[in-house]
Design a protein around this motif. Structure first.
Motif, short mmCIF file in Angstrom:
data_model
loop_
_atom_site.label_atom_id
_atom_site.label_comp_id
_atom_site.label_asym_id
_atom_site.label_seq_id
_atom_site.Cartn_x
_atom_site.Cartn_y
_atom_site.Cartn_z
N SER A 32 -18.59 25.06 13.28
CA SER A 32 -19.37 26.22 13.73
C SER A 32 -18.69 26.82 14.95
CB SER A 32 -20.80 25.80 14.05
OG SER A 32 -21.54 26.90 14.51
N THR A 33 -18.46 28.12 14.93
CA THR A 33 -17.82 28.84 16.04
C THR A 33 -18.76 29.92 16.54
OG1 THR A 33 -16.78 30.44 14.56
CG2 THR A 33 -15.57 28.41 14.99
N GLU A 34 -18.31 30.60 17.61
CA GLU A 34 -19.14 31.66 18.16
C GLU A 34 -19.30 32.80 17.17
OE1 GLU A 34 -17.35 32.85 21.76
OE2 GLU A 34 -17.83 30.99 22.84
N GLU A 35 -18.26 33.03 16.35
CA GLU A 35 -18.32 34.14 15.39
C GLU A 35 -19.10 33.75 14.13
OE1 GLU A 35 -15.58 32.90 16.61
OE2 GLU A 35 -14.89 34.41 18.04
N GLY A 36 -19.14 32.44 13.81
CA GLY A 36 -19.80 32.02 12.56
C GLY A 36 -19.41 30.61 12.18
#
Length: 1239
Positions: free
Chosen positions: A1047-1051
């Motif tokens: 999971s990243t900040e963008e998605g």
């Protein structure tokens, strides 16, 4: 008006009325009737043209014909026959014809010149009419002469038929038989049409030996009908390859015609191994013998049956093994769980596991070598268990298991259900046909059947092939499967998806077809065969459609208990029933079967006692024996006699006993030898009475009058005729009599007809010995020879010269005339070291006086520089050596042996592809020998890919010295190898790390020293480089880690790591088995060795199975992961590695300046930091300064920026909880250019 003349008048001056159609004929008839008056007036007119014209007009005006009727212009004779056309002088208006005025035209018509022209035209028409009449008369007279000649010829033929002698003529072939070339197991039919009077007698011969259809029932069939004669040969084999002759003979003469039959095998054409073995063995001829043969076998259902044969092959070569094939009813068997085959090197075995009645049939073993093949066949019978066999009036049970399958087109795996069998019918059914209902549409079923009778229930049949329960229209769209592949066949009965029909015929099931039940077979004829078998033949059912075969049943005479002889229907009309009891009398019956059902039984055959048949015999002299002779009957019943039967009875004390048959099969000769071979109870000293019956096409006639009692006594001093073959090969019959008198003479007879001056023999008598010498022995000399000595007490003897005996004598005669040196092996060739060629053969035995001549293409060759010969008389081995083969050596090599009078020779043909292959192999062996004298390659240059994705080029060398040199080249340029070569292990290697397209090329290794050099080349261009990279890709794919989710900040990010990434690696991402179309929201990329898929702002639709597929030129490799909320779980891990911030998206900087960027890193444990440029890992140096301080701050510095520093940069942080990356772009510009322009 010439355009109105018909086409046939233009080309045929005397045309025939047959040209005209019926419509034309009718129109001409009307014109004739309507213009009679006009024609008569115009023909008699002698006045001027004005009067003729006026008359025609006047007649036209007063004619009763219709207004539009026109006068005819046909010329006719007195009989009103049309002979031509009359062309009118003019037609149309006067002005149109002449172009004059009325006054001028009147004066012209009154002129004498015009009248003269008119008279001249009339005379010309009259002469033409006379010419027409004369020509017609000539044609009519010619036709009358032809008709008269025909009547005279018919009258002569009629009177000729009244004279019977003039009708008789020698036979003539209207249509001769033609030659045929057929495949093995096929039938061939020779037919011809013969005319002749009296009706000729036709006999068929095979290699000049008459064909007796009764000698081999079912093999030959001879037919004659309305002058058309035919010979049918069933199931041809190689022995049927021969010249066939048909002879027609009557009282006026004899004539013959010939035809050849060649039987070929499909087998060699489909077996390229034979040709390969021939090309590799060069003339070695194998002899195959099948011994310890399996015989007729019997087995019970459910048992395991094994049988086989021992095989002897000479010469025995370990590198060449024969091909072993097994056939059942001429169909090749393949290994399965029911059939196992084993070859031990000298014995072939076939094992049938869990016997079923479908396993019954004729089994054939075929042993294949390069010289051909040998076969052996025997029948295998499968019996049902006692008390459980299917009989008349039985019932059937049909059931299927709860075993479900997806339809084939769904491409899903089989779903294994319960294996319990469900019964389809509650009560047994009488008929072999049953509709199954209650099936689930879309599923597949298998079926099996059991039979039941009063004795109990049988074992279940083998299961059918799976069948889908579906609508026939859907089945058509899906595509049909191959029918008739299983024991049980299931088909649709009605156009719905849940009803099926099964057709069972004696444990076999067939599709129900619209055919009628066949009629019962015709007459059944049993014939003796062996002590436990009988040959049964019958007439085929008439007008039968879709015939499957015939069933044969046997019964002990009087018991009325019938047993099946076969479980599988037989196609032919002849079958050997085995397993019978010796000495018992049996009757037989047959019925036919087709797809509609089973016919009624045929009539029972006559009873026959099971015992060995009385063969034709070789009629060799045996004691005691006696010879009978008789004359042809005066009345033959209007047909030729086909044979005779001899009966005998014993006379004891003057009281005769019962009559017995001396011969079961008729004899064609009017003489018969009676001995213990035919009459087992023939006793010395007893008296016997004989009688003879003749047979023709109508049957067997009445018996002759019996003979007087004849005593079976061998008189003292009786000798037999002795056959002798002298050293010159002369065959003679010799008879010696010890009790000669002064008046005694030797009288020789053939077939009991005295030979006074025989044309084919020479008679010599010296003292008490007489000799009959054959001049040119042939089949014409076959018969019974006897010698009688006059003025003695009945001294005589006889000898029967049969075809087999003659063949044996001719063979002995040939061996005496032309003795042969026996050979162990025929002439063969093999290659030796240095490519030398050795020709050799071995004789079984040869004396010290033996000689050999070596011949090449009919020219004798001698010992010399090119040829080296060796002859070992102790072992019989003869050799010839050649250093090499040239183009001039293509041809035939022959070794001619002579040892006294005995001779022999063996030849080997080396031409075409065989010679070229041998020459090529010889040259290769020579080059190999020369190459191996110096440093050389044992294994040529190749490559391998290490787990670290390094490409290693390697080769194996031998015969190296200290001063030996190994040089590497790429595309002709030498490659400098840093490491020192070590030849101790004999392996040379060259490693290529991080291979790319620039490494493609042609690699070469050269070994050399003072003894010579050797070269090995590896082509890594085009397809070669593509194959190498596919192998690299395969290693990369196998090194990939399982697909993970982050999971990243963008998605959400899906990623995997590989041991090494190559730019040419082809990777495809999939979502729910469909390739992903990349957008701004869904992207993919590579960071170092990490391959990732980024999904920004994920939604519920993004859940599902994701896969990354690596392409390696073959099957590829796929890694998968299921996305179902794992991203939330990943976000809940606070200690994962992340890039907190501080990096811009784009940096634009002037050339020559320095660039320094710093970002914050977070993670526990402290993450590993990696910097990338254009997705390649960077290393800190003076130009690029990379720092990571306090586990929180990562800095990036470029000193003195240049345009080459432009590109995409990334920072990758990773710990055990996750991985994250940050990207930015650096753009360097020159001061003279606009800022922001990327370089």
């Amino acid at each position: 008006m010439s355009g109105s003349i018909p086409f046939y008048q233009k080309h045929h001056r005397h045309y025939d009325r047959g040209y005209r159609s019926r419509e034309t004929e009718s129109a001409i008839s009307q014109y004739q009737q309507s213009s009679n008056t006009y024609s008569s007036h115009s023909s008699k007119s002698t006045k001027g043209i004005r009067a003729a014209t006026y008359t025609a007009l006047d007649e036209g005006g007063l004619s009763p014909l219709p207004k539009r009727a026109k006068p005819t212009y046909l010329a006719m004779d007195k009989e009103n026959q049309i002979i031509g056309y009359v062309v009118p002088i003019f037609r149309g208006s006067h002005e149109f014809e002449s172009g004059l005025s009325d006054t001028e035209e009147a004066r012209a018509k009154e002129s004498a010149g015009y009248l003269a022209r008119r008279d001249l035209f009339a005379r010309g028409m009259e002469s033409e009419r006379i010419e027409h009449k004369s020509r017609r008369t000539v044609v009519r007279e010619s036709a009358e002469r032809i008709s008269l000649s025909k009547r005279i010829h018919e009258n002569e033929e009629y009177h000729k038929r009244l004279n019977e002698d003039s009708l008789m003529h020698t036979p003539e072939f209207v249509i001769k038989p033609r030659s045929h070339t057929v495949w093995e197991k096929q039938c061939v039919r020779l037919h011809c049409t013969i005319s002749g009077w009296p009706e000729p007698r036709v006999v068929w011969y095979k290699n000049n030996v008459s064909i007796d259809p009764m000698a081999k029932p079912g093999k030959y069939k001879v037919e004659s009908s309305y002058s058309v004669h035919a010979l049918e040969i069933n199931k041809c084999d190689f022995d049927d390859t021969a010249q066939y002759r048909v002879s027609a003979m009557n009282s006026k003469g004899e004539t013959s015609a010939f035809a050849s039959v060649v039987v070929k095998s499909r087998f060699e054409m489909n077996h390229p191994k034979i040709f390969l073995m021939r090309t590799l063995t060069y003339g070695v001829k194998f002899e195959t013998h099948i011994v310890e043969k399996f015989g007729v076998s019997f087995g019970l259902e459910g048992e395991t049956l094994s049988f086989g044969c021992s095989v002897i092959i000479y010469p025995s070569l370990q590198r060449f093994q024969p091909e072993i094939e097994w056939y059942r009813d001429d169909k090749l068997l393949v290994p399965s769980k029911w059939v196992q085959m084993h070859w031990s090197g000298d014995r072939a075995t076939l094992t049938l596991s869990h016997l079923n009645k479908e396993d019954e049939g004729l089994y054939t073993l075929r042993v294949i070598t390069k010289s051909g093949f040998e076969t052996h066949s025997a029948y295998v019978f499968v019996r049902g268990l006692t008390g459980l066999e299917q009989h008349e009036g039985g019932y059937f049970w049909v059931n299927y298991p709860f075993k479900l399958y997806f339809p084939p087109f769904s491409r899903c795996r089989c779903e294994v259900g319960m294996t319990h069998w469900a019964q389809c019918n509650d009560t047994p059914v009488k008929f072999a046909r049953f509709p199954v209902t209650g099936l689930v549409e879309g599923r597949s079923y298998v079926f099996r059947v059991r039979a039941v009778n009063k004795a109990g229930m049988s074992h279940p049949s083998r299961v059918s092939e799976p069948v889908d329960a579906m609508d026939p229209a859907d089945r058509t769209r899906k595509g049909t499967s191959a029918p008739w592949t299983g024991q049980i066949i299931v088909t649709e009965e009605e156009p719905v998806g849940e009803k099926f029909q099964i057709k069972i015929i004696s444990n076999r099931l067939f599709c129900h077809l619209p055919a009628d039940i066949p009629s019962a077979p015709g007459r059944v004829v049993p014939t003796r065969n062996t002590d436990t078998s009988v040959v049964v033949s019958w007439e085929a059912s008439r007008d039968v459609k879709e015939l499957v075969g015939y069933y044969i049943e046997s019964s002990i005479a009087g018991s009325n208990t019938w047993e099946p002889c076969n479980n599988k229907p037989v196609k032919g009309t002849r079958f050997i029933c085995h397993g019978l009891t010796t000495g018992e009398s049996y009757v037989f019956r047959v019925r036919a079967v087709n797809a509609a059902g089973i016919s009624e039984f045929s009539q029972e055959s006559e009873a026959i006692t099971v015992k060995a048949a009385i063969g034709n015999g070789d009629y060799k002299t045996s004691s005691p024996s006696m010879v009978l002779a008789w004359k042809q009957p005066t009345f033959i019943g209007g047909a030729d006699i086909t044979g005779y039967f001899v009966d005998y009875r014993e006379v004891i004390g003057g009281v005769p006993g019962k009559w017995h048959e001396a011969n079961i099969k008729s004899v064609s000769e009017r003489a018969y030898r009676v001995s213990r071979t035919f009459i087992k109870d023939l006793k010395m000293g007893e008296s016997y009475v004989f009688r003879v019956r003749a047979q023709n096409k109508a049957g067997v006639g009445k018996a002759s009058d019996p003979t007087e009692p004849v005593e079976a006594v061998t008189k003292p001093g009786t000798t037999e005729i002795v056959v002798n073959v002298d050293d010159d090969g002369v065959i003679s019959l010799n008879f010696e009599c010890s009790n000669l008198t002064a008046d005694s003479k030797f009288v020789w007879s053939k077939n009991y007809m005295e030979m006074t001056e025989p044309e084919r023999m020479t008679l010599e008598t010296k003292g008490n010995k007489s000799k009959a010498i054959f001049k040119t022995p042939s089949e014409e000399d076959l018969g019974i020879y006897s010698c009688f000595v006059t003025h003695t007490d009945g001294a005589s003897a006889s000898y029967t010269l049969s075809e087999e005996t003659l063949k044996e004598l001719l063979k002995i005669s040939h061996d005496h005339k032309f003795p042969i040196i026996p050979l162990k092996t025929e002439l063969a060739v093999e290659l030796l070291e240095k490519g030398r060629v050795r020709f050799w053969l071995q004789a079984e035995k040869i004396s010290a006086n033996g000689k050999v001549e070596y011949v090449f293409n009919d020219n004798v060759i001698h010992q010399g520089e090119k040829y080296k010969m060796n002859f070992d008389k102790n072992t019989g081995t003869i050799e010839m050596f050649m250093e090499s083969l040239g183009k001039e050596d293509e041809g035939t090599f022959t070794f001619q042996l002579q040892d006294g009078k005995a001779t022999n020779q063996s030849s080997l043909v080396l031409i075409g592809d065989v010679f070229k292959q041998l020459q090529k192999e010889s040259e290769f062996q020579k080059k190999e020998w020369i190459r191996k004298q110096g440093p050389h390659f044992v294994e040529y240059l190749g490559y391998e890919v290490t787990p670290e994705c390094c490409v290693r080029l390697k080769c194996k060398v031998a015969n190296m010295k200290k001063d030996s040199v190994a040089l590497w080249y790429k595309d002709g340029r030498e490659i400098k190898v840093n490491e020192k070569l070590d030849f101790s292990e004999g392996v040379l290697t060259l490693e290529i790390a991080q291979i790319s397209r620039k490494d493609a090329g042609i690699y070469e290794v050269v070994l050399k020293d003072d003894r010579g050099k050797d070269t090995s080349t590896l082509n890594l261009t085009d397809q070669g480089f593509k194959d190498l990279m596919n192998q690299v890709f395969s290693v990369i794919a196998n090194s990939s880690t399982p697909l993970k989710i982050q999971s990243t900040e963008e998605g959400i990010r899906l990623y995997t790591f590989v041991s090494y990434y190559n730019d040419e690696l082809h990777v495809t991402w999939h979502h729910k088995d469909a390739a992903i179309a990349f957008t701004e929201r869904i992207k993919s990329g590579v960071v170092g060795e990490q391959l990732w898929l980024q999904i920004s702002e994920p939604t519920e639709k993004d859940k599902g199975k994701y896969a990354i597929e690596f392409f390696d030129g073959k099957g590829g490799l796929r890694r998968t992961v299921e996305l179902a909320g794992q991203g939330e779980e990943t976000c809940s891990k606070p200690n994962r590695a992340r890039v907190a911030g501080g990096l811009p998206d784009v940096v634009t900087i002037q050339e020559g300046k320095s660039l320094n960027l710093t970002c914050n890193i977070w993670g526990d444990p402290v993450p590993e930091v990696t910097w990338l440029k254009n997705e390649r890992e960077m290393v800190s140096n003076d130009h690029y300064i990379l720092k990571f301080e306090s586990g929180k701050f990562a800095s990036f510095t470029i000193t003195s920026v240049s345009t080459s520093d432009s590109g995409k940069y990334s920072i990758l942080v990773k710990n055990k909880y996750g991985t994250e990356s940050g990207d930015f772009t650096v753009s360097v510009f020159i001061p003279d250019e606009e800022p922001g322009k990327k370089k």
